[in-house]
Design an enzyme around this catalytic site. Structure first.
Site, mmCIF file in Angstrom:
data_model
loop_
_atom_site.group_PDB
_atom_site.id
_atom_site.type_symbol
_atom_site.label_atom_id
_atom_site.label_comp_id
_atom_site.label_asym_id
_atom_site.label_seq_id
_atom_site.Cartn_x
_atom_site.Cartn_y
_atom_site.Cartn_z
ATOM 1 N N ASP A 27 13.171 0.956 -0.795
ATOM 2 C CA ASP A 27 12.129 0.406 0.077
ATOM 3 C C ASP A 27 12.351 0.796 1.547
ATOM 4 O O ASP A 27 13.486 0.931 1.987
ATOM 5 C CB ASP A 27 12.118 -1.120 -0.070
ATOM 6 C CG ASP A 27 10.821 -1.726 0.434
ATOM 7 O OD1 ASP A 27 9.864 -0.972 0.710
ATOM 8 O OD2 ASP A 27 10.759 -2.959 0.554
ATOM 9 N N ASN A 75 1.634 0.091 -7.324
ATOM 10 C CA ASN A 75 1.557 1.112 -6.264
ATOM 11 C C ASN A 75 0.302 1.985 -6.334
ATOM 12 O O ASN A 75 -0.004 2.710 -5.375
ATOM 13 C CB ASN A 75 2.810 2.004 -6.258
ATOM 14 C CG ASN A 75 4.041 1.331 -5.673
ATOM 15 O OD1 ASN A 75 5.173 1.658 -6.024
ATOM 16 N ND2 ASN A 75 3.850 0.366 -4.772
#
Ligand code: FPP
Length: 250
Positions: A27, A75
């Site tokens: 991330d 996503n």
């Protein structure tokens, strides 16, 4: 500031007590790019380089499995440009892997629902799967989570078990934790002892929901593209300081 350990002792790893399996939520790529005035895709490109570096380091350290969260079932909500860029980075990595995984003794597996993945990428993944099958079980294994969600993995496993029951191959009363684990994408892979999330976010984000039951978590503010070997050492050293009781008492 949530880095757990600091100072000289921070990264001292005891190689005789390594986690067998480390999992990482990669991330912070977008924020890394934004800080530099670059497009988000530049952050993912840098993140893919970090993945290469960290996989090599984990292998050399003696870790047996590394699982990374590359693209979640959620996503797809991102722009077409960003999704396309991530898929292109994966394609490039798979092309490289097809040439090098046998030489470097690296097994490669995908966790996730591959049916929605672009056909070319899917067929490259099939090629790496075949190479992986030829490599011995003792080779280092990288697992890439692609179109992966922990809940989705559980549902797909439950459906497959139910289908086997309908086909007369299984009976519902046979279902226990070991049998169910065998229906997951991670079948045959030990649960991760250590899950790392960079970039200061303190969430699991639908990652390895079944497998994380007794994982130790390590969070750091470092953004994924800046993550390096010393960060792995710090995370492993922190893990080695934890008192793992698995619900029992010592
Ligand atoms: C999360 O950061 C990262 C992703 C959703 C994509 C990760 C993909 C790669 C690193 C490329 C994969 C390639 C290989 C070779 C494994 P974010 O975009 O959510 O960052 P932000 O929270 O700062 O916006």
């Amino acid at each position: 500031m949530i880095n757990e350990l600091s100072g000289k002792q921070a990264g001292q790893v005891d190689k005789s007590r390594l986690p067998r399996h480390i999992a990482i939520i990669m991330d912070g790529n977008g924020r890394w790019a934004k800080k530099r005035g670059l497009p988000r895709t530049a952050g993912h490109k840098a993140g893919a380089e970090t993945f290469r570096k960290i996989a090599t380091y984990c292998k050399n350290l003696g870790v047996e499995y590394l699982t990374v969260y590359a693209f979640s079932t959620e996503n797809w909500k991102r722009s077409e440009t960003e999704v396309g860029a991530i898929m292109a980075l994966l394609r490039r990595y798979l092309l490289e892997a097809i040439d090098s995984m046998e030489r470097d003794s690296i097994r490669l597996k995908f966790f996730g629902d591959m049916t929605a993945i672009p056909p070319e990428l899917r067929s490259l993944a099939r090629e790496t799967d075949e190479i992986t099958e030829h490599l011995g079980r003792d080779a280092f294994q990288a697992n890439i989570c692609l179109n992966y969600g922990g809940r989705d993995e559980l549902l797909r496993a439950a459906r497959r078990f139910a289908a086997d029951c309908t086909a007369g191959l299984r009976k519902p009363e046979e279902l226990d934790e070991a049998v169910f684990s065998g229906y997951l994408d991670s079948a045959g892979v030990p649960d991760p002892e250590l899950i790392i999330r960079p970039s200061g976010e303190l969430r699991l984000s639908n990652f390895l929901l079944w497998q994380c039951a007794y994982s130790e978590f390590y969070y750091t503010d470092t953004l994924w593209p800046d993550f390096d070997e010393a960060e792995i050492d710090r995370a492993v050293a922190a893990y080695q300081k934890r008192d793992r009781r698995f619900g029992g008492v010592k």
